[in-house]
Design an enzyme around this catalytic site. Structure first.
Site, PDB file in Angstrom:
ATOM      1  N   HIS A   1       0.826  -1.206   0.000  1.00 26.31           N
ATOM      2  CA  HIS A   1       0.000   0.000   0.000  1.00 26.31           C
ATOM      3  C   HIS A   1       0.862   1.259   0.000  1.00 26.31           C
ATOM      4  CE1 HIS A   1       0.885   0.869   4.226  1.00 26.31           C
ATOM      5  NE2 HIS A   1       0.639  -0.397   4.490  1.00 26.31           N
TER       6      HIS A   1
ATOM      7  N   GLU B   1      -1.459  -6.755   7.646  1.00 27.63           N
ATOM      8  CA  GLU B   1      -0.117  -6.474   8.144  1.00 27.63           C
ATOM      9  C   GLU B   1       0.162  -7.309   9.391  1.00 27.63           C
ATOM     10  OE1 GLU B   1       2.827  -5.917   8.039  1.00 27.63           O
ATOM     11  OE2 GLU B   1       3.209  -3.751   8.037  1.00 27.63           O
TER      12      GLU B   1
END
Length: 247
Positions: free
Chosen positions: A26, A104
């Site tokens: 990202h 994550e």
């Protein structure tokens, strides 16, 4: 010719790739910019992160990439990056599959805290271990902590054992790889053009597997934010032929 990503050196050969998978971390998030531990906390992209995502989509379109299916985590910053990329490519109709397994690494009780503040409270060396070691977990959350994800409706279908209180990179590898092998790989074998938008450590877990990187070496791997990382794989074995950033 050699390409260096982190500490890894890869020989780039003139083989004809049968499969391509695009990985994209990202774009820069607000907490990336502020150097805070993000983990599973939902944070927005920074202005730079938005720009990175737009540029990534433009570069993929310019290079002639198309995608049959996209995979991403359930975290906002990865979702926003993927949406911008697909919009720039004119590929808004591309099916998207979401999974918490691509989230994550969970930074436990460190989430939301600044690296600098933790370095002062503990030591720079300790913070580096929490950030970069392969099998050392951060300080764990407790289930009565407001940040505990077991109370988040997004994760209502997960068992208590599946909701982390904090993870090492090793833990992240163990939850990411089953999703890669059982969900993503079959699509690649079908000949689908695949993009995976996720976070630094979940992608580090995939790269460790694809490139067969050792436990000690993987901790030094850096992945650029918002830049497509193209993997060319051998048909059948899906062994990596080469990889490169598209920028």
């Amino acid at each position: 010719m050699h390409l260096l990503i982190g500490r890894q050196k890869i020989t780039m050969e003139n083989n004809n790739a049968k499969c391509r998978v695009v990985l994209i971390r990202h774009g820069q998030s607000v907490w990336n910019k502020e150097k805070r531990f993000c983990g599973w906390t939902n944070v927005d992209l920074s202005e730079k992160g938005i720009e990175e995502a737009h540029k990534a989509g433009q570069n993929l379109k310019k290079a002639g990439f198309t995608f049959d299916i996209a995979f991403t985590s359930v975290l906002k910053r990865a979702n926003e990056t993927l949406k911008i990329v697909l919009d720039e490519m004119g590929s808004q109709a591309t099916p998207i599959e979401y999974s918490w397994r691509l989230n994550e690494r969970h930074y436990g009780a460190l989430q939301g805290l600044k690296h600098e503040d933790m370095a002062k409270q503990y030591s720079p060396e300790q913070v580096q271990l929490w950030r970069r070691s392969y099998n050392i977990r951060p300080p764990l959350l407790t289930r009565d902590d407001p940040r505990y994800d077991g109370n988040n409706p997004v994760y209502k279908d997960l068992s208590p054992e599946e909701v982390p209180l904090g993870e090492s990179l090793e833990d992240t590898v163990k939850r990411v790889l089953p999703y890669w092998n059982e969900v993503i790989v079959p699509k690649v074998r079908e000949g689908k053009n695949v993009i995976v938008a996720a976070s630094g450590n979940s992608l580090r877990a995939l790269i460790k597997h694809i490139d067969k990187i050792g436990d000690d070496e993987i901790v030094g791997l850096e992945i650029m934010t918002g830049v497509p990382l193209v993997y060319e794989l051998k048909e059948g074995t899906l062994e990596a032929i080469r990889h490169y950033y598209l920028q």
